[in-house]
Design an enzyme around this catalytic site. Structure first.
Site, PDB file in Angstrom:
ATOM      1  N   ILE A 135     -35.443  51.756 -12.017  1.00  0.00           N
ATOM      2  CA  ILE A 135     -36.418  53.186 -12.080  1.00  0.00           C
ATOM      3  C   ILE A 135     -37.855  52.877 -12.827  1.00  0.00           C
ATOM      4  O   ILE A 135     -39.004  52.844 -12.303  1.00  0.00           O
ATOM      5  CB  ILE A 135     -35.831  54.318 -12.514  1.00  0.00           C
ATOM      6  CG1 ILE A 135     -34.896  55.095 -12.199  1.00  0.00           C
ATOM      7  CG2 ILE A 135     -37.243  54.985 -12.991  1.00  0.00           C
ATOM      8  CD1 ILE A 135     -35.378  54.664 -10.685  1.00  0.00           C
TER       9      ILE A 135
ATOM     10  N   GLY B 266     -30.451  61.066 -15.073  1.00  0.00           N
ATOM     11  CA  GLY B 266     -29.279  60.632 -16.074  1.00  0.00           C
ATOM     12  C   GLY B 266     -29.475  61.621 -17.057  1.00  0.00           C
ATOM     13  O   GLY B 266     -28.310  61.967 -17.589  1.00  0.00           O
TER      14      GLY B 266
ATOM     15  N   CYS C   8     -32.432  61.722  -7.999  1.00  0.00           N
ATOM     16  CA  CYS C   8     -32.717  61.203  -6.543  1.00  0.00           C
ATOM     17  C   CYS C   8     -31.919  61.976  -5.423  1.00  0.00           C
ATOM     18  O   CYS C   8     -33.152  62.646  -4.414  1.00  0.00           O
ATOM     19  CB  CYS C   8     -32.627  59.379  -6.004  1.00  0.00           C
ATOM     20  SG  CYS C   8     -30.765  59.239  -6.461  1.00  0.00           S
TER      21      CYS C   8
ATOM     22  N   ARG D  23     -25.157  55.959  -2.024  1.00  0.00           N
ATOM     23  CA  ARG D  23     -24.527  54.361  -1.991  1.00  0.00           C
ATOM     24  C   ARG D  23     -23.561  54.035  -3.451  1.00  0.00           C
ATOM     25  O   ARG D  23     -23.595  54.803  -4.375  1.00  0.00           O
ATOM     26  CB  ARG D  23     -25.662  53.770  -2.714  1.00  0.00           C
ATOM     27  CG  ARG D  23     -27.222  53.976  -3.730  1.00  0.00           C
ATOM     28  CD  ARG D  23     -26.860  52.854  -4.420  1.00  0.00           C
ATOM     29  NE  ARG D  23     -27.199  53.434  -5.773  1.00  0.00           N
ATOM     30  CZ  ARG D  23     -26.524  54.405  -6.888  1.00  0.00           C
ATOM     31  NH1 ARG D  23     -25.505  54.467  -6.499  1.00  0.00           N
ATOM     32  NH2 ARG D  23     -27.663  54.440  -7.845  1.00  0.00           N
TER      33      ARG D  23
ATOM     34  N   GLY E 202     -25.700  70.209  -6.785  1.00  0.00           N
ATOM     35  CA  GLY E 202     -26.302  71.390  -6.452  1.00  0.00           C
ATOM     36  C   GLY E 202     -26.537  72.491  -7.874  1.00  0.00           C
ATOM     37  O   GLY E 202     -27.577  72.907  -7.327  1.00  0.00           O
TER      38      GLY E 202
ATOM     39  N   HIS F  19     -28.958  56.614   0.032  1.00  0.00           N
ATOM     40  CA  HIS F  19     -27.853  57.896  -0.254  1.00  0.00           C
ATOM     41  C   HIS F  19     -28.392  58.720   1.548  1.00  0.00           C
ATOM     42  O   HIS F  19     -29.834  58.153   2.370  1.00  0.00           O
ATOM     43  CB  HIS F  19     -28.625  59.247  -1.219  1.00  0.00           C
ATOM     44  CG  HIS F  19     -28.400  58.395  -2.333  1.00  0.00           C
ATOM     45  ND1 HIS F  19     -27.027  57.874  -2.323  1.00  0.00           N
ATOM     46  CD2 HIS F  19     -29.653  58.748  -3.697  1.00  0.00           C
ATOM     47  CE1 HIS F  19     -27.515  57.551  -3.876  1.00  0.00           C
ATOM     48  NE2 HIS F  19     -28.534  57.865  -4.387  1.00  0.00           N
TER      49      HIS F  19
END
Lengths: 357, 357, 357, 357
Positions: free
Chosen positions: C15, C113, C143, C171, C198, C223
């Site tokens: 990132i 994270g 993401c 992924r 969610g 993804h």
């Protein structure tokens, strides 16, 4: 200022689109257009990039029209406007195009999927640029063969090569392929030894004593080659590395730099801002290469999508005859594409101040 | 009737569970129990199969109890009941167990993850059964090394071997592993040449002139080896094949039979009803093997989970000293495991009538 | 001309390096430098690209020196020179840096994270730019969550969203990872339902009725999400598509254009010349999306390495407070990065003549 | 003792060879023979296993002869000797065989690759065994549909099912396939929503309110399904689990037992000694299943090669009309195949003493 070489690319696939990109950044070439039969995202992107698109067939033309693509004309019209065509159509299709190119008086470069006999000349810039000068046609050998010839002729040029035995683990299919082309969780050996790459290398340089064995691995990008070479004499490691460094399209990489696998080099190319993440160089592991007496062992990885691109560019100049010196053509191509012999050596004049846009 | 050799298996993982299975089908052996520290489905299955489970640690014992597993005792209790222990604990762990085995006066077999120095003897049945007779310990070499020694000593026995250079494409991780152990869409070369398998083969037979290069491929089962062998003299194909046929744990396979990749042999083993789909044999492609003058090229695939199992069984007999003749032990093991030298030759006395249960 | 926002990036990984690239192409920002602890090819490339490199630790500084890297200073020196730091250190590490940033009076952006509680604000530009204005810290969500919020808030803005249930196939690891991080030939489900995405989406917009289930697939990039949405009322397909088109970072793609899988979009981004082949947009299949009464079904793919990059850029402006209008910041970011809502529509004013360099 | 049902299997591929195995272990059935056109290792193995092999075509017969295979006759001769034929030829081929079966007065079972219309009846044992009784033909639905019907009808039988929305991540190709059939490092979505499995489930039970979305993942074995179910009423977890336990071919598995991914179940089946490592049960994660009010979420994995095998066996009895009670046929099939509802519960009467052969 000399006239630019006018170039067409027939077949805008994995190789064709890269050749088109590469032609566009050469100072002495002009990409007149590309020709294909597809009408999906791949060719639409060409239009977005400002490339003139021609249709290789009447049916293809109709489909392009239907897809809203501005068609600049038919392939024959494109051929009327160029000096050299690079045929990047699928394997075995190119052979059928040769007569067409001849009718238009256009010089033609084919790819490794065609047979040597089609052109009577197979090309790797460092090995035999001179013999391609002014020819009507040549054939840029496949990615595996290109890498094989680059490395073995580097050893040969240094008087070190006696014979070479290689194991080639190929990628199974191209990264863009989505269905019915891959292998999964297996390795598939080629059905015969020697695999075709050894004899193919000899179509470029018949003096090479080379045998190859090949298999497909369960990955989509980059080949990996392992070589066992009998040297013509006992040599030390540095002597061998110097021989390899003399070929400008071999880059030495190191595990010590964190380059530990095929995908490390792919990430590295993206980090370096290479278009499409392409690596034109053979990336050979300096810190794995080993010499034992008169035996040499090494491994390298090859970007199967990109390694032949600089050779195609040189082949254009060779056929056009505009640059008679191999080293000069190679230098121009390398400069334009940013070819390097070392990816991680920090430049001398590194800026250390703060940087903006 | 002679007393059966009483056997313990310490470590019920990929190798341990297969050794346990194999011990159970030998007429001259008894599996007293297995020992481990896990308490999940893997060891629960052992109980379901009727195997006595011991706990290698106090903590492991408590967790087994908590998981509802009937614990037959501690490892030391198991060791009190056996003649030979096969240590199949993870690499480097086994070394710490040796003293324990000695205290119990139990002979011990280690796996290839341990160093040769631990036992002073490394074992491949055909190569050196005799020197293991009556020893306190030996070490069955790893899957890659076992396959290497089987094939090279077959050539050596026929007086054909001068030197051998191999490229080993290994599976990346075991099929059961679910996380943080795999590689994806790449090949990872070993950091040095020669890779450890060459010297390891020499720990079994120091006369072998062998160099190996190795990499991990993006698949989970079976290794693939490619060999370039310098023969001691010019030979023809049949002579080489006969030399290989003399080793009972090499099976010749053919692309003409539809066996075209690593996963073909895996499917074939399942079709043949092999337990766990295991292949004990080295499967060498007869119709890819090529001889050119005094050079031999061939490729084979190795079931990394199973190839060492027959060697472990033979090693048990060798240490126990109950069978002094290598060929006799090998025959017993092969018969019990159903080892074959050809997987697709249809049996002579094939039934052609209808079949029921 | 207003003063540029001075930006530091701490952590030059997947990132961080992309944020650095993106900052450099913004007219109203200046990348003062990046800080990290590594000294291999990844950070060497930063130097090659002309970026000032700082060391996050004394040990890291020493290793950079040893590797021949020109170190511009320590992280604290970098922090003295900037207005905003984007923390792209590995998950859970960032939390420990917050105090340090505060000491230097530098505003800080964290990644997904980290926990929401670290900053008390979680950010997706279209959803809640306004509430981030002038804050000391915010957190750009992961993401998967970014894609979820972009699509669901587009439906919500159009008054169409009742509730959404999603299945996310992630992924397994990043493309550059070479060892001990991948999964092979399997799918690994998350241990609990709902998966964390969610609730994470609700940390951005607590009004969303969303449940997610997630698993890791055997691929390394992008993804894939499948959604079952209950609409607040019966709607037709075009109404739904219009709602999605109102979010500028959703691009509609079509199988009819040959975009048939995750890897099609990856190839497309490379073809378009995107840096590193990055896709900032959520690519949603227009011709798969289906409405049945008040139920909506659709699928899209997300470039896990790139989708959060435009959000980070907007977050910088929001914290700095230089642009108070969300739409204006989004427009600037999109323009600078070349964000598109359709990848294959051929531009109106397409050149049809021949093209050169 | 009643006469055994005489069974033929036409097509000895992934499904056919498993049906043949399963027929052979039923007390009330006799496998008269199998028929195919291939002559490679796959059919050679049938001979090795003692199965009579017939040739489906004259050309196939000649090739079998050439390959040294003992051919018991032509397909028509096989059809003369049987009561029921199980057609396991490739998708869409079976339809052409129906007339042939009728001419011989043989009842016929087709697989899910054929259309429902071919037979007018689609079969899942628990759902509609009764309506297949005595029919001339039926069609065992595909692996994905079988799993869908098993789980949804279990919920329906308990009065819990309102509607179900599923996402199906399919394996991309079968494990034995070696070339041109796989996908690599991607996910490929089906082109339309709903995917065909939803309507296919309704061909078995038209009352099901079910919508499916499907994609192919980059793995070769086992499908994974994620379901969002609207319950007819609020229920608790145990009530739902009890409903699922009432279907004997659903096995509950647990992450707590180390079963954490698709490949865990594959290893488990091998450990349990299942032939070919087959799992006939739907393996549903008990400790991931979640109920929120009237919403139910769960995931399971399906062995695409084996899940339909017990259904084929039941279908044989249903067509033959020898067992009129569904539960009785299911019990016989389950007993013969060793179907379980829990793989890891340690048997009550576990032996704890030492075990030998």
């Amino acid at each position: 200022m000399p006239k630019k070489i006018r170039v067409a690319v027939n077949g805008y696939g994995v190789i064709g689109k890269r050749v088109a990109d590469a032609v566009r950044v050469q100072q002495d070439m002009e990409l007149v257009g590309v020709s294909d039969v597809i009408s999906d995202y791949r060719i639409k992107t060409a239009v977005t990039l400002g490339i003139s698109v021609y249709a290789s067939t009447t049916e293809g033309s109709a489909q392009m029209d239907a897809a809203g693509l501005p068609v600049a004309g038919g392939l024959h019209q494109l051929l009327d406007k160029v000096d050299v065509v690079v045929d990047c159509t699928p394997a075995k299709i190119g052979a059928g195009n040769l007569e067409r190119y001849r009718e238009h008086g256009v010089k033609a470069i084919f790819q490794g999927g065609e047979k040597h006999e089609l052109t009577g000349h197979s090309f790797v810039a460092h090995a035999n640029y001179a013999t391609a000068l002014g020819r009507e046609t040549t054939r840029v050998v496949s990615c595996n063969t290109t890498a094989t010839v680059r490395t073995l002729t580097a050893l040969k040029d240094a008087g070190l090569l006696a014979k070479a035995r290689g194991v080639l683990i190929r990628r199974a299919t191209d990264p863009w392929e989505s269905d019915h082309s891959g292998i999964m969780n297996t390795i598939v050996p080629e059905g015969r030894i020697p695999s075709h790459q050894g004899p193919d290398a000899q179509s470029v340089d018949s003096s090479l004593d080379v045998v190859t064995m090949a298999a497909k691995g369960s990955h989509t990008q980059n080949h990996m080659h392992y070589w066992t070479v009998e040297l013509s004499r006992t040599a030390d490691r540095e002597e061998v590395l110097d021989a390899l460094r003399a070929e400008s399209r071999i880059a030495l990489v190191r595990r010590a730099d964190g380059i530990v696998a095929l995908n490390s080099t792919i990430e590295l190319m993206r980090d370096l801002g290479r278009p499409r993440g392409d690596m034109y160089e053979v990336a050979l592991w300096e810190d794995i290469l080993t010499v034992q007496g008169n035996e040499l062992f090494y491994t390298y990885t090859v970007d199967n999508q990109a390694v032949v691109i600089p050779e195609n560019i040189d082949a254009i100049r060779a056929l056009a005859g505009t640059v008679t010196n191999a080293a000069e053509s190679i230098r121009r191509t390398n400069d334009a594409l940013g070819v390097r012999q070392d990816f991680t050596t920090v430049p001398e004049n590194t800026r250390t101040g703060s940087v903006g846009t």
